[in-house]
Scaffold this active site. Structure first.
Site, PDB file in Angstrom:
ATOM      1  N   GLY A 222     -15.079  -9.583  -6.002  1.00  0.00           N
ATOM      2  CA  GLY A 222     -15.055  -9.108  -4.623  1.00  0.00           C
ATOM      3  C   GLY A 222     -15.519  -7.670  -4.478  1.00  0.00           C
ATOM      4  O   GLY A 222     -16.204  -7.117  -5.346  1.00  0.00           O
ATOM      5  N   GLY A 223     -15.120  -7.042  -3.359  1.00  0.00           N
ATOM      6  CA  GLY A 223     -15.563  -5.691  -3.062  1.00  0.00           C
ATOM      7  C   GLY A 223     -15.132  -4.666  -4.097  1.00  0.00           C
ATOM      8  O   GLY A 223     -15.911  -3.784  -4.471  1.00  0.00           O
TER       9      GLY A 223
ATOM     10  N   TYR B 156      -1.307  -1.168  -8.302  1.00  0.00           N
ATOM     11  CA  TYR B 156      -0.425  -0.046  -8.623  1.00  0.00           C
ATOM     12  C   TYR B 156       0.986  -0.238  -8.095  1.00  0.00           C
ATOM     13  O   TYR B 156       1.862   0.590  -8.325  1.00  0.00           O
ATOM     14  CB  TYR B 156      -1.011   1.267  -8.075  1.00  0.00           C
TER      15      TYR B 156
ATOM     16  N   LYS C   8     -13.590  -5.214   2.663  1.00  0.00           N
ATOM     17  CA  LYS C   8     -14.524  -4.207   2.150  1.00  0.00           C
ATOM     18  C   LYS C   8     -15.979  -4.651   2.244  1.00  0.00           C
ATOM     19  O   LYS C   8     -16.875  -3.812   2.435  1.00  0.00           O
ATOM     20  CB  LYS C   8     -14.181  -3.851   0.700  1.00  0.00           C
TER      21      LYS C   8
ATOM     22  N   SER D 111       0.807  -1.221   0.000  1.00  0.00           N
ATOM     23  CA  SER D 111       0.000   0.000   0.000  1.00  0.00           C
ATOM     24  C   SER D 111       0.842   1.274   0.000  1.00  0.00           C
ATOM     25  O   SER D 111       1.823   1.388   0.727  1.00  0.00           O
ATOM     26  CB  SER D 111      -0.933   0.001   1.213  1.00  0.00           C
TER      27      SER D 111
ATOM     28  N   ASP E   8     -14.106   4.371  -3.644  1.00  0.00           N
ATOM     29  CA  ASP E   8     -13.566   3.674  -4.816  1.00  0.00           C
ATOM     30  C   ASP E   8     -14.382   4.009  -6.057  1.00  0.00           C
ATOM     31  O   ASP E   8     -13.840   4.088  -7.172  1.00  0.00           O
ATOM     32  CB  ASP E   8     -13.609   2.153  -4.606  1.00  0.00           C
TER      33      ASP E   8
END
Length: 244
Positions: free
Chosen positions: A124-125, A203, A63, A14, A99
């Site tokens: 998923g989320g 990313y 999430k 992250s 998001d």
């Protein structure tokens, strides 16, 4: 001093803490942002009971899990079925989904052609946020899952026809994220062409193996960094509404 942060697991990939540290420094804001990895759902439950921060972001794999544990959930986040931003107001935890805005802004800045159809890899989320945006933008899509689930095809089902008719490919899973950068989702890459637009929410690394293969086949690619920045800015706007 106000305390904000990120929960999920793992968090070694992250950039959120770095982004907020730079943001606070630039704008001379007295606040902290901490990445707090939580390896189990019990850890998340205990964290929510103590409510130590004014606001926090939520990432994989919580999430969807966190939604019913909150005091209130914004109507859009509830419709989507995923929360990635939580704000504490008068000791109530209120969930949102930034998001959505991050992904929508990223797509709008990409100058996509009209009459696109999309393949969304993952259910998923993060995938749910993508689905919400594509519905809003009236872009038809098909979900692709590693398992047999309702309303989705599997990677094994992908063939030349699917790849040729769906020019927007969206990777919403954590596959290929640092430090496991040698992995990529199992799609038929030999059908990738120059008319494909390929987006990866990963990313870190800057260019995942998934994106590298698609780029070498002539596709236009984009990673998830711009989306991260957009959703972080939206999260900060919500954090400013926090109340002790």
């Amino acid at each position: 001093m106000q305390q904000f942060g990120l929960i999920g697991y793992p968090l070694t990939h992250s950039f959120s803490a770095e982004w907020f540290a730079n943001f606070f420094r630039k704008h001379q804001i007295e606040a902290n942002y901490t990445a707090s990895p939580m390896a189990s759902r019990d850890e998340v439950r205990q964290f929510l009971l103590h409510r130590p921060w004014q606001g926090f972001n939520v990432t994989i794999p919580y999430k969807e899990f966190i939604l019913p544990l909150l005091d209130e959930v914004d109507s859009i986040a509830r419709e989507v079925g995923a929360v990635n931003c939580v704000v504490r107001r008068k000791n109530k935890l209120i969930g949102y989904n930034t998001d959505i805005l991050g992904f929508e802004q990223t797509l709008q800045r990409w100058n996509l052609p009209e009459q696109l159809q999309a393949l969304i890899f993952g259910t998923g989320g993060a995938s749910k946020s993508v689905q919400y945006v594509l519905k809003k933008m009236q872009i038809p899509y098909i979900l692709v899952s590693r398992n047999e689930v309702k309303d989705a095809i599997t990677y094994a089902d992908l063939n030349q026809e699917f790849m040729a008719s769906h020019h927007l490919l969206i990777q919403t899973t954590p596959v290929g994220t640092f430090p496991d950068t040698e992995h990529c989702i199992p799609i038929p890459y030999h059908y990738i062409r120059s008319h494909h637009f390929v987006f990866d929410m990963v990313y870190n690394p800057d260019k995942s193996k998934f994106l590298s293969i698609c780029e070498s086949a002539g596709a236009r690619i984009k990673n998830g960094l711009e989306m991260l920045h957009c959703q972080a800015e939206a999260s900060w706007r919500l954090y400013q509404t926090a109340e002790d």
